[in-house]
Design an enzyme around this catalytic site. Structure first.
Site, PDB file in Angstrom:
ATOM      1  N   ASP A  28     -33.921  63.054  56.209  1.00 44.67           N
ATOM      2  CA  ASP A  28     -34.738  62.607  55.410  1.00 44.67           C
ATOM      3  C   ASP A  28     -36.142  63.026  56.274  1.00 44.67           C
ATOM      4  O   ASP A  28     -36.262  63.137  57.628  1.00 44.67           O
ATOM      5  CB  ASP A  28     -34.562  61.200  55.314  1.00 44.67           C
ATOM      6  CG  ASP A  28     -35.340  60.505  54.146  1.00 44.67           C
ATOM      7  OD1 ASP A  28     -35.993  61.401  53.317  1.00 44.67           O
ATOM      8  OD2 ASP A  28     -35.683  59.301  53.882  1.00 44.67           O
ATOM      9  N   ASN A  76     -31.116  63.604  43.306  1.00 43.32           N
ATOM     10  CA  ASN A  76     -32.309  64.705  43.620  1.00 43.32           C
ATOM     11  C   ASN A  76     -32.462  65.609  42.475  1.00 43.32           C
ATOM     12  O   ASN A  76     -33.642  66.177  42.443  1.00 43.32           O
ATOM     13  CB  ASN A  76     -31.957  65.551  45.100  1.00 43.32           C
ATOM     14  CG  ASN A  76     -32.013  64.771  46.258  1.00 43.32           C
ATOM     15  OD1 ASN A  76     -31.466  64.958  47.230  1.00 43.32           O
ATOM     16  ND2 ASN A  76     -32.816  63.659  46.099  1.00 43.32           N
TER      17      ASN A  76
HETATM   18  C1  FPP Z   1     -35.009  64.489  52.100  1.00 41.63           C
HETATM   19  O1  FPP Z   1     -36.389  65.003  52.416  1.00 41.63           O
HETATM   20  C2  FPP Z   1     -34.406  65.926  52.298  1.00 41.63           C
HETATM   21  C3  FPP Z   1     -33.641  66.470  51.103  1.00 41.63           C
HETATM   22  C4  FPP Z   1     -33.725  65.911  49.902  1.00 41.63           C
HETATM   23  C5  FPP Z   1     -33.138  67.800  51.230  1.00 41.63           C
HETATM   24  C6  FPP Z   1     -32.594  68.255  52.502  1.00 41.63           C
HETATM   25  C7  FPP Z   1     -32.457  69.597  52.643  1.00 41.63           C
HETATM   26  C8  FPP Z   1     -32.451  70.324  53.885  1.00 41.63           C
HETATM   27  C9  FPP Z   1     -32.669  69.729  54.799  1.00 41.63           C
HETATM   28  C10 FPP Z   1     -32.643  71.777  53.658  1.00 41.63           C
HETATM   29  C11 FPP Z   1     -31.638  72.657  53.039  1.00 41.63           C
HETATM   30  C12 FPP Z   1     -30.113  72.223  53.426  1.00 41.63           C
HETATM   31  C13 FPP Z   1     -29.411  73.058  54.108  1.00 41.63           C
HETATM   32  C14 FPP Z   1     -28.008  72.596  54.351  1.00 41.63           C
HETATM   33  C15 FPP Z   1     -29.826  74.296  54.348  1.00 41.63           C
HETATM   34  P1  FPP Z   1     -37.431  64.157  51.483  1.00 41.63           P
HETATM   35  O2  FPP Z   1     -38.005  65.701  50.678  1.00 41.63           O
HETATM   36  O3  FPP Z   1     -36.879  63.323  50.721  1.00 41.63           O
HETATM   37  O4  FPP Z   1     -38.444  63.923  52.454  1.00 41.63           O
HETATM   38  P2  FPP Z   1     -39.643  62.563  52.167  1.00 41.63           P
HETATM   39  O5  FPP Z   1     -38.764  61.381  52.046  1.00 41.63           O
HETATM   40  O6  FPP Z   1     -40.561  62.554  53.482  1.00 41.63           O
HETATM   41  O7  FPP Z   1     -40.501  62.873  50.995  1.00 41.63           O
END
Ligand code: FPP
Length: 256
Positions: A28, A76
């Site tokens: 996250d 998501n």
């Molecule tokens: C949460 O951060 C993260 C995600 C919803 C996506 C996770 C994806 C990756 C790490 C990259 C792609 C994955 C792979 C396996 C290559 P957020 O966007 O919710 O962060 P925030 O809470 O700060 O907005």
């Protein structure tokens, strides 16, 4: 941040003690990482996929048997279409780019979630790499994609009902083992440590059944800043815990 020498010392200490058999990570903070730098959110996700590579490499080197990464939740899909599409492109690129590393390091790639909801540009290379890496046995890397713990429990309940109706499962044989065999995580080692980054203190529909006896490590570090050092700190924290499974401290010490 640790110096090279301190990092090597921590690595050796962690490697010398028992490791969790299965680590799950709620990745996250990509969006916040980007916003703090006035960059587009997708740049945060892109840097997050670099962390995926670094953490997988470090886990493999240490000898962790199983690592599960929460890459995209069933919820998501509700994000803006551009962000969803950008994340799918990153996953497609990841599956192409990391293929040699996965194959050369004996990693078995696995995926859990409502995989039929993924677009073909992700589903196809995912299925191909799953198939091609199926014989690898040094570590299992599971991507949770379009994954939700409640969705997994609903799917399991349907399988239990179907098997009971078909006469393959007697009602008095429905126990924890029968349930685990019908979860998407069937065959994976028990989840022993869950890491959540970015300072949030929520489970967010991740591995709900499997979390029952997992230790939880929370860190303020945003996922794009999470690397080998942060993984070692989480494992070191796990190794300091006393896991009692409902027993007393004295009973646990005697059983060791
Ligand atoms: C949460 O951060 C993260 C995600 C919803 C996506 C996770 C994806 C990756 C790490 C990259 C792609 C994955 C792979 C396996 C290559 P957020 O966007 O919710 O962060 P925030 O809470 O700060 O907005």
């Amino acid at each position: 941040m640790l110096t090279e020498l301190e990092l090597a010392h921590l690595r050796a200490e962690v490697a010398a003690r028992p490791l969790p058999r299965h680590v799950g990570i709620i990745m996250d903070g990509n969006g916040r990482w980007a916003e703090q730098r006035s960059l587009p959110r997708l740049e945060g996700h892109r840097r997050g996929s670099d962390s995926v590579r670094e953490v997988t490499r470090a886990a493999r080197k240490l000898g962790l048997p199983a690592l599960t990464l929460y890459a995209f939740s069933a919820q998501n899909w509700q994000r803006p279409p551009d962000e969803v599409s950008g994340l799918m492109d990153l996953l497609r690129d990841y599956l192409h780019r990391e293929r040699p590393e996965i194959m050369d390091n004996g990693i078995r790639l696995h995926a859990i979630g409502e995989l039929d909801r993924l677009p073909a540009r992700v589903r196809d290379p995912l299925e191909e790499l799953r198939r091609d890496s199926a014989g690898n046995s040094d570590m299992v890397l599971t991507l949770a994609l379009s994954y939700g713990g409640r969705e997994e429990i609903v799917a399991m309940a349907r399988r239990v009902a179907e098997d009971a109706r078909a006469g393959a499962l007697r009602l008095d044989s429905i126990d924890a083992e029968a349930i685990e065999e019908r979860l998407w995580t069937a065959g994976l080692p028990p989840l022993e440590l869950v890491v959540r980054t970015s300072g949030e203190v929520r489970v967010s529909n991740f591995l709900l059944w499997q979390l029952a006896y997992a230790e939880i490590h929370l860190t303020e570090t945003l996922w794009p800043d999470f690397g080998e050092e942060a993984l070692l700190v989480a494992l070191d924290d796990f190794q300091q815990r006393e896991r009692r499974f409902g027993k007393t401290s004295a009973q646990t010490r005697r059983a060791r």
